[in-house]
Design a protein around this motif. Structure first.
Motif, PDB file in Angstrom:
ATOM      1  N   THR A   1      15.541 -11.455  78.266  1.00 20.56           N
ATOM      2  CA  THR A   1      15.051 -10.731  79.439  1.00 20.56           C
ATOM      3  C   THR A   1      16.023  -9.625  79.854  1.00 20.56           C
TER       4      THR A   1
ATOM      5  N   TYR B   1      14.877  -4.465  82.195  1.00 17.06           N
ATOM      6  CA  TYR B   1      13.782  -5.245  81.594  1.00 17.06           C
ATOM      7  C   TYR B   1      12.598  -5.298  82.556  1.00 17.06           C
ATOM      8  N   LYS B   2      11.406  -5.031  82.035  1.00 21.63           N
ATOM      9  CA  LYS B   2      10.188  -5.065  82.834  1.00 21.63           C
ATOM     10  C   LYS B   2       9.234  -6.087  82.225  1.00 21.63           C
ATOM     11  N   PRO B   3       9.068  -7.221  82.873  1.00 20.66           N
ATOM     12  CA  PRO B   3       8.173  -8.234  82.300  1.00 20.66           C
ATOM     13  C   PRO B   3       6.714  -7.808  82.364  1.00 20.66           C
ATOM     14  N   MET B   4       5.941  -8.299  81.429  1.00 21.03           N
ATOM     15  CA  MET B   4       4.510  -8.053  81.434  1.00 21.03           C
ATOM     16  C   MET B   4       3.878  -8.891  82.553  1.00 21.03           C
ATOM     17  N   PRO B   5       2.733  -8.464  83.060  1.00 19.49           N
ATOM     18  CA  PRO B   5       2.074  -9.275  84.108  1.00 19.49           C
ATOM     19  C   PRO B   5       1.823 -10.710  83.642  1.00 19.49           C
TER      20      PRO B   5
ATOM     21  N   GLU C   1       3.960 -12.828  82.639  1.00 16.05           N
ATOM     22  CA  GLU C   1       4.863 -13.251  81.567  1.00 16.05           C
ATOM     23  C   GLU C   1       5.788 -14.373  82.018  1.00 16.05           C
TER      24      GLU C   1
END
Length: 308
Positions: A271, A279-283, A285
């Motif tokens: 992450t 870091y940009k998490p997916m919806p 995730e």
């Protein structure tokens, strides 16, 4: 002499299982009736020894004869010895015996009922006997058996057994919730703490986990439940007891250790950003780890690190 018991030396598991309860013993004699004869013979032997100028008739006993009779009676007295072993009773045992005794003596006067309860306690305390020249043998006494023994040996000798019983009882540690919590702080009893937490979650008496009995809540159970609260309230955020870790005399007596969770490390790496962008998490995730060590490479049998 019983050594003083402190929380630092207290054996938590022994107390929980009522193991190694204090024991004492007293030696009594089943032939106290010969004592008077021994005293009389000793006096007569002294007189005979001082009366050498007095002519002895053929029918009279000589000092040697008196001495032989004295030795014979002394052996009789010694051979009648009986060592009685008594063990301390726990509070719960005493409470149970009191309830049983009150039910059995409800028609007696208070004085008579108290006397019967005393015989009941003595009977329950006696755990073994050893005759002269014999081996220690486990024994079970009833209230009537104690009365019969008192009648046989006399009230004076019975007091020796009662004194031994009281001495054993005095050696039983008086454990309240504060004492028990301190014992948990000073000792290494993580298994006991886990059991107490499990009992709290289940809403059951803690003693259910330490014995095969599945009875109602006892005094010991209430002590344990309160002790767990005192124990937890007395811990610092680091997991060590405040009373010890915050003590000014303990400055410099702690070492810092580091450990690494490889699962957390892998998740954190997964992450991290690329060094430029965060870091940009997916919806929706969720990042989790999976243990992939193959069975062909078993983990070495070593102890896992503990907090303290």
């Amino acid at each position: 002499m019983t050594e003083p018991i402190s929380p630092a030396t207290f054996n938590v598991e022994d107390w929980l299982q009522d193991a190694h309860l204090p024991e004492e013993s007293a030696t009594v004699y089943k032939r106290p009736d010969v004592v008077a004869e021994l005293t009389d013979l000793k006096r007569r032997i002294g007189i005979e020894n001082r009366a050498n100028d007095v002519e002895q008739s053929a029918a009279a006993k000589t000092p040697k004869g008196l001495t032989e009779e004295y030795e014979r009676l002394l052996r009789t007295f010694s051979d009648s010895a009986l060592t009685v072993y008594v063990r301390a009773l726990t509070r719960d045992q005493i409470a149970e015996l009191r309830a049983e005794s009150e039910a059995a003596t409800k028609d007696l006067t208070p004085t008579e009922a108290n006397a019967e309860f005393g015989y009941t306690l003595t009977a329950a305390s006696i755990v073994a006997v050893k005759p002269a020249g014999g081996e220690k043998t486990p024994a079970t006494f009833t209230r009537d058996a104690v009365k019969a023994m008192e009648k046989a040996i006399g009230a004076t000798q019975m007091q020796l057994i009662l004194a031994a019983k009281q001495q054993a009882q005095n050696g039983l540690p008086n454990v309240d919730a504060d004492f028990f919590a301190q014992a948990l702080w000073h000792g290494h009893w993580p298994g006991v703490v886990q059991v107490l937490k499990t009992a709290r979650s289940a809403g059951k008496p803690p003693s259910h986990w330490f014995s095969p009995n599945r009875g109602e809540w006892t005094e010991k159970d209430y002590v344990l439940s309160l002790a767990l609260t005192i124990y937890e309230d007395g811990l610092c955020s680091c997991g060590h007891p405040i009373a010890v870790a915050h003590h000014p005399d303990n400055d410099g007596w702690y070492d810092a250790h580091k450990t690494q969770c490889h699962s957390c490390a892998k998740r954190e790496k997964a992450t991290q950003g690329n060094g430029k962008d965060p870091y940009k998490p997916m919806p929706g995730e969720k990042v989790y780890t999976k243990y992939t060590r193959p069975a062909s490479k078993p983990l070495p049998q070593e102890m896992l690190p503990v907090r303290w």
